[in-house]
Each structure stands twice: as structure tokens, then as C-alpha cells.
Design a protein around this motif. Structure first.
Motif, PDB file in Angstrom:
ATOM      1  N   SER A 687       0.814  -1.210   0.000  1.00  0.00           N
ATOM      2  CA  SER A 687       0.000   0.000   0.000  1.00  0.00           C
ATOM      3  C   SER A 687       0.844   1.254   0.000  1.00  0.00           C
ATOM      4  O   SER A 687       0.701   2.129   0.845  1.00  0.00           O
ATOM      5  N   SER A 688       1.739   1.355  -0.938  1.00  0.00           N
ATOM      6  CA  SER A 688       2.572   2.543  -1.049  1.00  0.00           C
ATOM      7  C   SER A 688       1.829   3.579  -1.877  1.00  0.00           C
ATOM      8  O   SER A 688       1.619   3.403  -3.072  1.00  0.00           O
ATOM      9  N   LEU A 689       1.402   4.665  -1.242  1.00  0.00           N
ATOM     10  CA  LEU A 689       0.615   5.676  -1.937  1.00  0.00           C
ATOM     11  C   LEU A 689       1.440   6.435  -2.957  1.00  0.00           C
ATOM     12  O   LEU A 689       0.892   7.133  -3.805  1.00  0.00           O
ATOM     13  N   GLY A 690       2.786   6.279  -2.899  1.00  0.00           N
ATOM     14  CA  GLY A 690       3.631   6.979  -3.849  1.00  0.00           C
ATOM     15  C   GLY A 690       3.356   6.559  -5.272  1.00  0.00           C
ATOM     16  O   GLY A 690       3.431   7.369  -6.198  1.00  0.00           O
ATOM     17  N   TYR A 691       2.995   5.294  -5.491  1.00  0.00           N
ATOM     18  CA  TYR A 691       2.717   4.826  -6.845  1.00  0.00           C
ATOM     19  C   TYR A 691       1.443   5.461  -7.379  1.00  0.00           C
ATOM     20  O   TYR A 691       1.307   5.704  -8.587  1.00  0.00           O
ATOM     21  N   LEU A 692       0.491   5.726  -6.487  1.00  0.00           N
ATOM     22  CA  LEU A 692      -0.757   6.337  -6.918  1.00  0.00           C
ATOM     23  C   LEU A 692      -0.535   7.773  -7.359  1.00  0.00           C
ATOM     24  O   LEU A 692      -1.277   8.300  -8.185  1.00  0.00           O
ATOM     25  N   ARG A 693       0.470   8.440  -6.804  1.00  0.00           N
ATOM     26  CA  ARG A 693       0.749   9.827  -7.179  1.00  0.00           C
ATOM     27  C   ARG A 693       1.506   9.910  -8.507  1.00  0.00           C
ATOM     28  O   ARG A 693       1.308  10.826  -9.284  1.00  0.00           O
ATOM     29  N   THR A 694       2.406   8.943  -8.737  1.00  0.00           N
ATOM     30  CA  THR A 694       3.291   9.046  -9.903  1.00  0.00           C
ATOM     31  C   THR A 694       2.724   8.401 -11.150  1.00  0.00           C
ATOM     32  O   THR A 694       3.156   8.728 -12.253  1.00  0.00           O
ATOM     33  N   LEU A 695       1.761   7.482 -11.021  1.00  0.00           N
ATOM     34  CA  LEU A 695       1.174   6.811 -12.189  1.00  0.00           C
ATOM     35  C   LEU A 695      -0.324   7.075 -12.250  1.00  0.00           C
ATOM     36  O   LEU A 695      -1.013   7.108 -11.217  1.00  0.00           O
ATOM     37  N   ARG A 696      -0.823   7.259 -13.468  1.00  0.00           N
ATOM     38  CA  ARG A 696      -2.249   7.561 -13.667  1.00  0.00           C
ATOM     39  C   ARG A 696      -3.035   6.255 -13.758  1.00  0.00           C
ATOM     40  O   ARG A 696      -3.418   5.793 -14.857  1.00  0.00           O
ATOM     41  N   PHE A 697      -3.317   5.652 -12.609  1.00  0.00           N
ATOM     42  CA  PHE A 697      -4.138   4.444 -12.595  1.00  0.00           C
ATOM     43  C   PHE A 697      -5.578   4.808 -12.942  1.00  0.00           C
ATOM     44  O   PHE A 697      -6.109   5.827 -12.481  1.00  0.00           O
ATOM     45  N   SER A 698      -6.215   3.957 -13.698  1.00  0.00           N
ATOM     46  CA  SER A 698      -7.628   4.195 -14.041  1.00  0.00           C
ATOM     47  C   SER A 698      -8.554   3.573 -13.013  1.00  0.00           C
ATOM     48  O   SER A 698      -9.660   4.077 -12.765  1.00  0.00           O
ATOM     49  N   THR A 699      -8.071   2.469 -12.417  1.00  0.00           N
ATOM     50  CA  THR A 699      -8.942   1.715 -11.512  1.00  0.00           C
ATOM     51  C   THR A 699      -8.131   1.187 -10.339  1.00  0.00           C
ATOM     52  O   THR A 699      -6.982   0.768 -10.504  1.00  0.00           O
ATOM     53  N   ILE A 700      -8.743   1.190  -9.156  1.00  0.00           N
ATOM     54  CA  ILE A 700      -8.204   0.505  -7.991  1.00  0.00           C
ATOM     55  C   ILE A 700      -9.160  -0.625  -7.667  1.00  0.00           C
ATOM     56  O   ILE A 700     -10.365  -0.408  -7.469  1.00  0.00           O
ATOM     57  N   LYS A 701      -8.632  -1.828  -7.590  1.00  0.00           N
ATOM     58  CA  LYS A 701      -9.466  -2.996  -7.334  1.00  0.00           C
ATOM     59  C   LYS A 701      -9.368  -3.379  -5.860  1.00  0.00           C
ATOM     60  O   LYS A 701      -8.283  -3.571  -5.325  1.00  0.00           O
ATOM     61  N   VAL A 702     -10.528  -3.467  -5.196  1.00  0.00           N
ATOM     62  CA  VAL A 702     -10.595  -3.832  -3.783  1.00  0.00           C
ATOM     63  C   VAL A 702     -10.595  -5.351  -3.690  1.00  0.00           C
ATOM     64  O   VAL A 702     -11.443  -6.022  -4.296  1.00  0.00           O
ATOM     65  N   ASP A 703      -9.708  -5.895  -2.904  1.00  0.00           N
ATOM     66  CA  ASP A 703      -9.548  -7.342  -2.818  1.00  0.00           C
ATOM     67  C   ASP A 703     -10.791  -8.003  -2.216  1.00  0.00           C
ATOM     68  O   ASP A 703     -11.486  -7.421  -1.365  1.00  0.00           O
ATOM     69  N   ARG A 704     -11.043  -9.232  -2.665  1.00  0.00           N
ATOM     70  CA  ARG A 704     -12.213  -9.985  -2.228  1.00  0.00           C
ATOM     71  C   ARG A 704     -12.232 -10.193  -0.723  1.00  0.00           C
ATOM     72  O   ARG A 704     -13.311 -10.312  -0.122  1.00  0.00           O
ATOM     73  N   SER A 705     -11.060 -10.234  -0.080  1.00  0.00           N
ATOM     74  CA  SER A 705     -11.037 -10.471   1.373  1.00  0.00           C
ATOM     75  C   SER A 705     -11.721  -9.334   2.125  1.00  0.00           C
ATOM     76  O   SER A 705     -12.399  -9.566   3.134  1.00  0.00           O
ATOM     77  N   PHE A 706     -11.576  -8.105   1.626  1.00  0.00           N
ATOM     78  CA  PHE A 706     -12.238  -6.972   2.276  1.00  0.00           C
ATOM     79  C   PHE A 706     -13.736  -6.984   1.999  1.00  0.00           C
ATOM     80  O   PHE A 706     -14.553  -6.625   2.866  1.00  0.00           O
ATOM     81  N   VAL A 707     -14.120  -7.405   0.792  1.00  0.00           N
ATOM     82  CA  VAL A 707     -15.549  -7.489   0.463  1.00  0.00           C
ATOM     83  C   VAL A 707     -16.235  -8.532   1.343  1.00  0.00           C
ATOM     84  O   VAL A 707     -17.312  -8.285   1.913  1.00  0.00           O
ATOM     85  N   GLN A 708     -15.581  -9.698   1.481  1.00  0.00           N
ATOM     86  CA  GLN A 708     -16.155 -10.740   2.323  1.00  0.00           C
ATOM     87  C   GLN A 708     -16.212 -10.294   3.780  1.00  0.00           C
ATOM     88  O   GLN A 708     -17.186 -10.555   4.497  1.00  0.00           O
ATOM     89  N   GLY A 709     -15.171  -9.607   4.232  1.00  0.00           N
ATOM     90  CA  GLY A 709     -15.154  -9.129   5.612  1.00  0.00           C
ATOM     91  C   GLY A 709     -16.216  -8.093   5.861  1.00  0.00           C
ATOM     92  O   GLY A 709     -16.884  -8.107   6.913  1.00  0.00           O
ATOM     93  N   ALA A 710     -16.405  -7.190   4.915  1.00  0.00           N
ATOM     94  CA  ALA A 710     -17.453  -6.162   5.078  1.00  0.00           C
ATOM     95  C   ALA A 710     -18.837  -6.789   5.117  1.00  0.00           C
ATOM     96  O   ALA A 710     -19.713  -6.364   5.872  1.00  0.00           O
ATOM     97  N   ALA A 711     -19.037  -7.832   4.278  1.00  0.00           N
ATOM     98  CA  ALA A 711     -20.332  -8.517   4.268  1.00  0.00           C
ATOM     99  C   ALA A 711     -20.618  -9.184   5.593  1.00  0.00           C
ATOM    100  O   ALA A 711     -21.785  -9.348   5.986  1.00  0.00           O
ATOM    101  N   GLN A 712     -19.559  -9.569   6.305  1.00  0.00           N
ATOM    102  CA  GLN A 712     -19.715 -10.209   7.607  1.00  0.00           C
ATOM    103  C   GLN A 712     -19.710  -9.198   8.747  1.00  0.00           C
ATOM    104  O   GLN A 712     -19.704  -9.581   9.913  1.00  0.00           O
TER     105      GLN A 712
END
Length: 784
Positions: A687-712
Motif C-alpha cells: 500500500s505505497s501511496l507513492g505509486y498512486l501519485r506518480t502513475l495515472r491508474f484508471s482503476t483501484i481494485k478492492v480485494d475480495r477479502s475486504f468485500v467478504q469481511g465487510a459482508a460479515q
């Protein structure tokens, strides 16, 4: 063939008649140098010859004073004086031949001057004889003959002078006696000339041979003296000599200097005492000095004996050679030899030996020393019917530290790890570094039950404690694999290989564990090798295929893209899980050609979909490090005629850890083509935010583990998703929630602000035709 015995080019030992006379160049050597030996000392006899010629001239004048006119006698005396003066002038110039070479022009001029002098005397036989009686004739011939003989004696080194005298004077005498009718004396002139010339040439050869030999000896003496002077002046070499009592005699200045003393303080002292230093009184001498003392006691010659000495300047290493001395009666008279200080060379060789056996970074034994230790442990176990062990250690998460904080931090961390490993070792265990972040331990005696497990547990516990390096608190771990000898291997190679297999098992089990070798690991390793061999031919055999999982708009639930997922259905192994063959492809760098194939196929299939549907392709770090990656993307787009904006490259944060600069440059080139980039599995890595500043990402994908955890109802997962969505909105990026499996999860992530959803609820991975059908079906449903 002439032999150069002088060490000087051009002075041959064997000479022919013409070479001695100077009419021919020597077969071996230099004509000019030979003439130097002959002519440089001619002027030394000038006074004797002047006196001889003067006396002979007075006798001649007295003989013919009454018979020959005074004017003729005076003219002859003047001509004789001029001729003699001319000869002496030339010979005076030749006296400088010690500093130069003689020329042929000088040789010719001297021969002509001698001929002129001989002619002046010959004229007396031709001009004065008719005015005298036969007695005066004989007397005059006797004077000429004496001058010829004197030339042969005083100028024996240059027989060409005698030859000139003999030819001119003999010819004049022969002619004068023939005219007078005295044929006996005429014949004697011929015989005399032959004898005097032959003897002169022989004397000249003897003279030259002796002088050349003397020059050779002198030259050799000079060379020896020069070498000895250079030897004595060399700061590291010296001569030494001891008497029968082993006391130093005639200490050379260099020897005294090596002892850090004055020569007068060394002479007469015991040789061994000077070398032993303070250890002489205690008797605590190095083994090398004991060996030297034994050589001296036995009166044996020795060469290149390296001894350790103690002098006021400190400990030194000397290389000594010596030989016994004998007096004229053959009795032992001591020793003489040479020595040199080889301390620097010794220290260099010791350093080289240290570097060959120890790791320079950690100071631990290296692979070579560990293998030697393991071989000794195996021999000990075989001899005493015991057991030994070999443990291989690999650091967990070290690569991430090394890549993210730099090699200098990594090296300091390795040094601390080494210190901890040493601190938990006993005398029965030897720890060393194999290379990189791999270490190993040799347990000499592992017979006690549980001993190996105890050592492994100590290692894992010690390495897992936090580290402080350059104000960074770092956490790493250790995985350990062990093999017992000779049970798990009777050779070094077998034991190391099996411990390595056990280490692989420990890493596969999640790391931070110890695993012992089991025979089943061999079959796993063989299976891995077979799997690798099959994977290398999978593309050619058309065993690889792509499946596509839909990604939908969170609001409209329309398909906006498909993620290309690689599948392998092997003819030899059946269906192989991506979790199994993808890591194998990355380890063997097969991921590069496989990745190229995936790009080509994904672009080709995407051309069959509607123009607004994108295709997403996962790219590994190995692919990004390939300098041809951007060209591969261009070729895949060009071959399929797919617009660049329809291709999305998915990467994980781990691609930036190995070589962040290269990976970033490759992605910037892809962005320049018009493709988009998605950051996959965000939040699970570094989770190095430096890459988000230097590269123009179009999408950030949230991992399934967080989706499953939020559902629970996990508050941590909910907070992470909310943070990712907020950050993405601020950076004008979209968010894709992965692993959505039902309507409730879809509603949850939609309400939390995710813009796209991916998961089994909207479609499992499917073939290319099914993917196209899904898009058409959903669009038809929406239109209805």
C-alpha cells in the motif's frame, strides 16, 4: 663458430688470420670493437719507438755521412721525422678508443702512416746502399730488420703494422741484395719476413684472446657487483651469515634494518634470539622458528623457508634461504644465506584465504567452509555411528525490505541477522551464509532426540524479533528446512539437496516454520520438474486457454469489461490450478513468453466484442522488467487491430518492489500508447501511496477479502473499503470490488461507492464465445 665469452657483443674468442689483421669482419662479433682492443694502447709505446727510431737514424747517418751528401741525409732525416710524427699523431687520437669505437677510415689512415714510415726506412736500402760497401749494406739491413722485430714485439696486438713493415722493408732488402748479387741474404729477407709476420699474427691472436677473456671476467665481475649492490640496496632483501655458534657475523645494513636495529648492535648476537624477540626467554617460539632451528642444528641447506619473527617493529614474516659454509679444510664454518620480508605477501595470502572461506558482509563461514564442515560432520557420524544435521534457512519478507528500502539497509539487516544466528549457536553448531538471504547450520552431533527441532526453534524465534536499522523498525521471519545425515543423505550434495527440499516445503506452508526432510518431498520435487517441462511446451501443444470474467457497472449492472484469466489443461497432468503453475512460471521466467501469448489472445478475442467493452490482462513483475514489454503490447494490439483504449493492464503493488524505476517506466510507455492501468489487490500488499501519485491508474481494485469481511460486518474491512473509495474519488479513479457472490454483497459495495463490481454473482470465468453471448444477452434484456 665464435663464442662470445665477455658478455659484450662483438668480442669473439676464436679469430682467423684475416680477422686478426683487420682485413675481414669476424664471423661473430663486431669489427670495430676488435680494433679497439688492438689499437687503444698503441700510443703507450710511443716513447720507446721514438728512441728506437732516433738511435737507428743516428747509426744510419754515421754510416753514410762520408759517402752520402749531407743534403740527402738531412732530407731523409726530415722525411723520417715527419713520417714518425704522423704515425704518433694518429695513435694519439686512437688513445681515446676507450670511450668510442674505431672507424675503418682511422684504420686505413694508420696503415698508410705505417707504410709511409716503413717506406722512409726502405729508401735507405735503395738510395744509400750504392754509396756504401757490403758491410754497411748488411748493417743497414740489420737496422731495418731490428725495427721490424721491434714493431712485432711492441705492437704485437696489431700485426698489420708488422706485416706492413715486413712487406715494405723486406721487399726493399730483397731488391737491394738481388742488385748487389748477394742471393743468400736476399733469400734470408724472404724467410725473415715470413717468420716475423707469422709470429706476429700468432702473438696477436694470443694477445687478443687474453684481453677478450679479461674483458669477459671484468664484465662478469661488474655485473655480479652491480647485482649485489642492487640486492643489498633493496629494502626487503638482505644477506645474513652466522658462525658455528649461530652468532651473526658481518651483519649487512639491510639485515640490521630488517631487525629494526643498528648493524653494530646485531653483530655477534645469537641469530635465533634476534628472530624470536621477547619469546626467546619464555621458550614460546612459533613452529616455524623451531623448524629453522632444526635445520641449523642438522646443518641442512634450506630454501624459501617462511618463518614468523618478532622484531621491535612488530610481528613479521620472513622468507629465508641458507646453506652451510665450509672452510679450506672442509670443516663446518657456519651458515650463509639470503632473506626477504614477505609480511605483506603473507597478509595478502591470508586475506585471500579468509575471503575464500568467509563471507565478507557478515563474517560468517561461506558455502565452501560450510560444505567442508558438513563433510567432516558426515565422516564423524560414519566413524562413531552417530547422526549429524544440515539446516537451511531462508529469510521471510527480506526481499520486500531490500527492494523498498535499498540494498544498504538490506545489508545492515543481514549483518544483524548474522549476529543473532551466531548468538544462538553452541560449539556443536556452525552457522554460515550461503548467499543472498540464505543461511545454513551444520550440527556436528545431532544424535539427541529433538536437538534439531530445538536449534530450528531458536533460529526462528531469534530472527523473528524486530530490528532497528537506520531508524526503521523492520520485521522479518525465517523458514528452516533440515535433513539428518546419514539417514537423509550420505553425501554433502545429497544432504544439502534434501535440506533445500524441506526448506521449500516450509516456504510453501507459509513461512516462519521448520520442516524436516521426508522422502515424499522428492516426489514433489520431481513432480515440479515434470510440471515445468510440460509448461515449457504448453503453448506449442495448445494446452493454454483464456477464460473471461465479467466486470459490470455498479449502477446499471451492464458489462463494461472482462478480465482475462489463464487456464492450463495439460495432456499429462490434467487441469492444473493457476495457483500452482503461475508461481512456477514466474520462478522459471516462463511467464514472459506465456504473458506475450495471453496479450495476443486477449486482444484477438476482444475484437469480437462490442466496441465499448474492454479487456483486462494481468501482468507480472517479470514481464515489466523485460525491456521489450511495451513492444509486446504494441505488437499484440497491432496484430488484433484492437484500439489501445480497450486494453487495460492489471498490476499488483509487488511489481514495484523489485525494480520500481523499471516497472514505472514500462507502465508509462503503456500509458503513452493509450492503454489504461488498474491496480489489483490494493490493500493486501505494501500500500505505497507513492505509486498512486506518480502513475495515472484508471482503476483501484478492492480485494475480495475486504468485500467478504465487510459482508460479515467487519469494521476494519468496512473502513478500508470506505478509505479506498474516498481516495479513488479524490484521484478521479474508479473502484472495482472483487469477489462479490450475492445480491447483498453487490448492494453493499454499491452503497459504499464502488463504481464497478466483479464476482460470481455476475458471472464466473467463461470462454470467449460465452463472454460475447453474455454481453449480447444482457444488452437485449436491457433493451426489452
Amino acid at each position: 663458430m665464435a663464442e662470445d665469452v665477455t658478455g659484450l657483443p662483438g668480442l669473439p674468442l676464436r679469430l682467423g688470420v684475416m680477422e686478426v689483421l683487420g682485413f675481414k669482419d669476424p664471423c661473430e662479433g663486431d669489427w670495430a670493437r676488435l680494433r679497439v682492443v688492438q689499437y687503444r694502447e698503441l700510443f703507450n709505446s710511443a716513447l720507446v719507438r721514438v728512441v728506437g727510431h732516433s738511435v737507428a737514424a743516428l747509426i744510419t747517418v754515421s754510416l753514410f755521412l762520408g759517402n752520402v751528401s749531407a743534403l740527402l741525409l738531412g732530407a731523409w732525416v726530415i722525411a723520417l721525422a715527419l713520417a714518425l710524427g704522423h704515425v704518433l699523431t694518429i695513435e694519439r687520437q686512437l688513445a681515446t678508443l676507450d670511450r668510442r669505437l674505431m672507424t675503418r677510415a682511422e684504420f686505413n689512415r694508420h696503415c698508410l702512416s705505417i707504410a709511409g714510415l716503413a717506406t722512409a726506412w726502405s729508401m735507405t736500402l735503395l738510395v744509400f746502399v750504392p754509396f756504401g760497401d757490403p758491410g754497411e749494406h748488411a748493417t743497414l739491413w740489420m737496422l731495418v730488420a731490428m725495427l721490424v722485430a721491434g714493431s712485432a714485439v711492441k705492437l704485437k696486438q696489431a700485426p698489420v703494422i708488422t706485416l706492413t713493415w715486413a712487406v715494405i722493408g723486406g721487399a726493399a732488402g730483397l731488391f737491394s741484395f738481388l742488385v748487389a748479387g748477394d742471393y743468400l741474404l736476399a733469400a734470408s729477407c724472404i724467410l725473415y719476413g715470413f717468420v716475423i709476420v707469422a709470429g706476429s699474427i700468432e702473438n696477436a691472436k694470443t694477445f687478443l684472446t687474453a684481453r677478450i677473456a679479461e674483458a669477459g671476467v671484468a664484465e662478469k665481475d661488474e655485473v655480479v657487483s652491480l647485482l649485489l649492490r642492487e640486492f643489498e640496496e633493496h629494502q626487503a632483501d638482505w644477506l645474513w651469515q652466522i658462525d658455528t655458534q649461530r652468532r651473526i657475523r658481518g651483519a649487512s645494513p639491510r639485515f640490521a634494518y630488517a631487525l629494526s636495529r643498528e648493524a653494530r648492535d646485531v653483530d655477534g648476537k645469537l641469530f635465533m634470539e634476534m628472530l624470536a624477540g621477547p619469546g626467546w626467554n619464555s621458550g614460546n617460539l612459533p613452529a616455524s622458528l623451531h623448524e629453522l632451528a632444526e635445520k641449523l642444528r642438522r646443518r641442512e641447506s634450506f630454501a624459501d623457508l617462511v618463518v614468523q619473527v618478532e622484531v621491535p617493529a612488530g610481528r613479521r614474516w620472513w622468507e629465508l634461504s641458507g646453506t652451510p659454509l665450509l672452510d679450506e679444510e672442509g670443516n663446518f664454518a657456519g651458515f650463509r644465506g639470503v632473506g626477504s620480508d614477505v609480511t605483506q605477501e603473507r597478509e595478502s595470502s591470508e586475506k585471500i584465504a579468509y575471503l575464500a572461506r568467509y563471507d565478507t558482509l557478515t563474517g560468517l563461514p561461506n558455502r565452501l567452509m560450510l560444505t567442508e564442515g558438513l563433510a567432516e560432520a558426515l565422516r564423524y557420524a560414519a566413524q562413531w555411528k552417530t547422526r549429524c544435521a544440515f539446516l537451511m534457512i531462508d529469510l521471510d519478507r527480506f526481499k520486500a525490505v531490500n527492494d523498498s528500502l535499498g540494498h544498504h539497509v538490506g545489508d545492515r539487516l543481514l549483518a544483524q541477522v548474522s549476529a543473532r544466528l551466531q548468538s544462538v549457536m553452541t560449539k556443536n553448531e556452525q552457522v554460515g551464509r550461503l548467499g543472498g538471504d540464505e543461511f545454513a547450520v551444520v550440527i556436528r552431533d545431532a544424535s539427541r532426540s529433538g536437538h534439531v527441532e530445538e536449534v530450528a526453534d531458536r533460529i526462528v524465534k531469534a530472527v523473528s524479533e524486530p530490528y532497528l536499522v537506520d531508524n526503521h523498525t523492520l520485521y522479518i521471519g525465517a523458514s528452516v528446512g533440515s535433513a539428518i545425515g546419514p539417514r537423509d543423505g550420505a553425501t554433502v550434495e545429497a544432504l544439502m539437496r534434501n535440506a533445500d527440499l524441506a526448506l521449500y516445503q516450509a516456504k510453501d506452508d507459509g513461512g516462519g516454520k521448520h520442516r524436516q526432510f521426508m522422502p515424499a518431498l522428492h516426489s514433489n520435487a520431481q513432480e515440479r520438474l515434470k510440471l515445468e517441462a510440460s509448461l515449457r511446451t504448453a503453448i506449442g501443444k495448445q494446452e493454454l486457454e483464456l477464460h473471461f470474467q465479467p466486470v459490470v457497472n455498479a449502477r446499471s449492472e451492464n458489462v463494461v469489461s472482462f478480465e482475462a484469466l489463464l487456464r492450463w489443461n495439460s495432456k499429462d497432468h490434467g487441469f492444473v490450478s493457476p495457483a500452482k503453475f503461475i508461481p512456477l512460471a514466474e520462478d522459471t521466467r516462463l511467464i514472459v513468453p506465456i504473458g506475450e501469448w495471453v496479450l495476443r489472445e486477449a486482444c484477438r478475442h476482444a475484437m469480437a466484442w462490442p466496441e465499448d467493452i474492454k479487456v483486462a490482462v494481468n501482468v507480472s513483475g517479470e514481464q515489466l522488467l523485460d525491456p521489450r514489454f511495451a513492444q509486446t503490447v504494441v505488437r499484440a494490439l497491432g496484430d488484433a487491430a484492437l484500439p489501445a483504449h480497450r486494453l487495460e493492464i492489471e498490476v499488483t503493488e509487488s511489481v514495484f518492489l523489485r525494480d520500481g524505476r523499471t516497472a514505472r517506466q514500462a507502465l508509462e510507455e503503456v500509458l503513452a500508447l493509450g492503454c489504461s492501468i488498474a491496480l489489483d489487490d490494493f490493500g493486501t500488499g505494501y500500500s505505497s501511496l507513492g505509486y498512486l501519485r506518480t502513475l495515472r491508474f484508471s482503476t483501484i481494485k478492492v480485494d475480495r477479502s475486504f468485500v467478504q469481511g465487510a459482508a460479515q460486518g467487519s469494521q476494519e474491512s468496512l473502513a478500508i473499503i470506505n478509505a479506498v473509495v474516498a481516495m479513488a474519488q479524490s484521484l478521479e479513479m474508479s473502484t472495482t470490488a472483487e469477489g462479490v457472490e450475492d445480491a447483498a454483497q453487490a448492494a453493499l459495495v454499491r452503497d459504499m461507492g464502488c463504481t464497478k463490481i466483479q464476482g460470481y454473482y455476475f458471472g464466473r470465468p467463461m470462454g470467449a464465445l460465452e463472454a460475447r453471448s453474455l454481453v449480447v444477452k444482457r444488452r437485449n434484456t436491457a433493451a426489452a
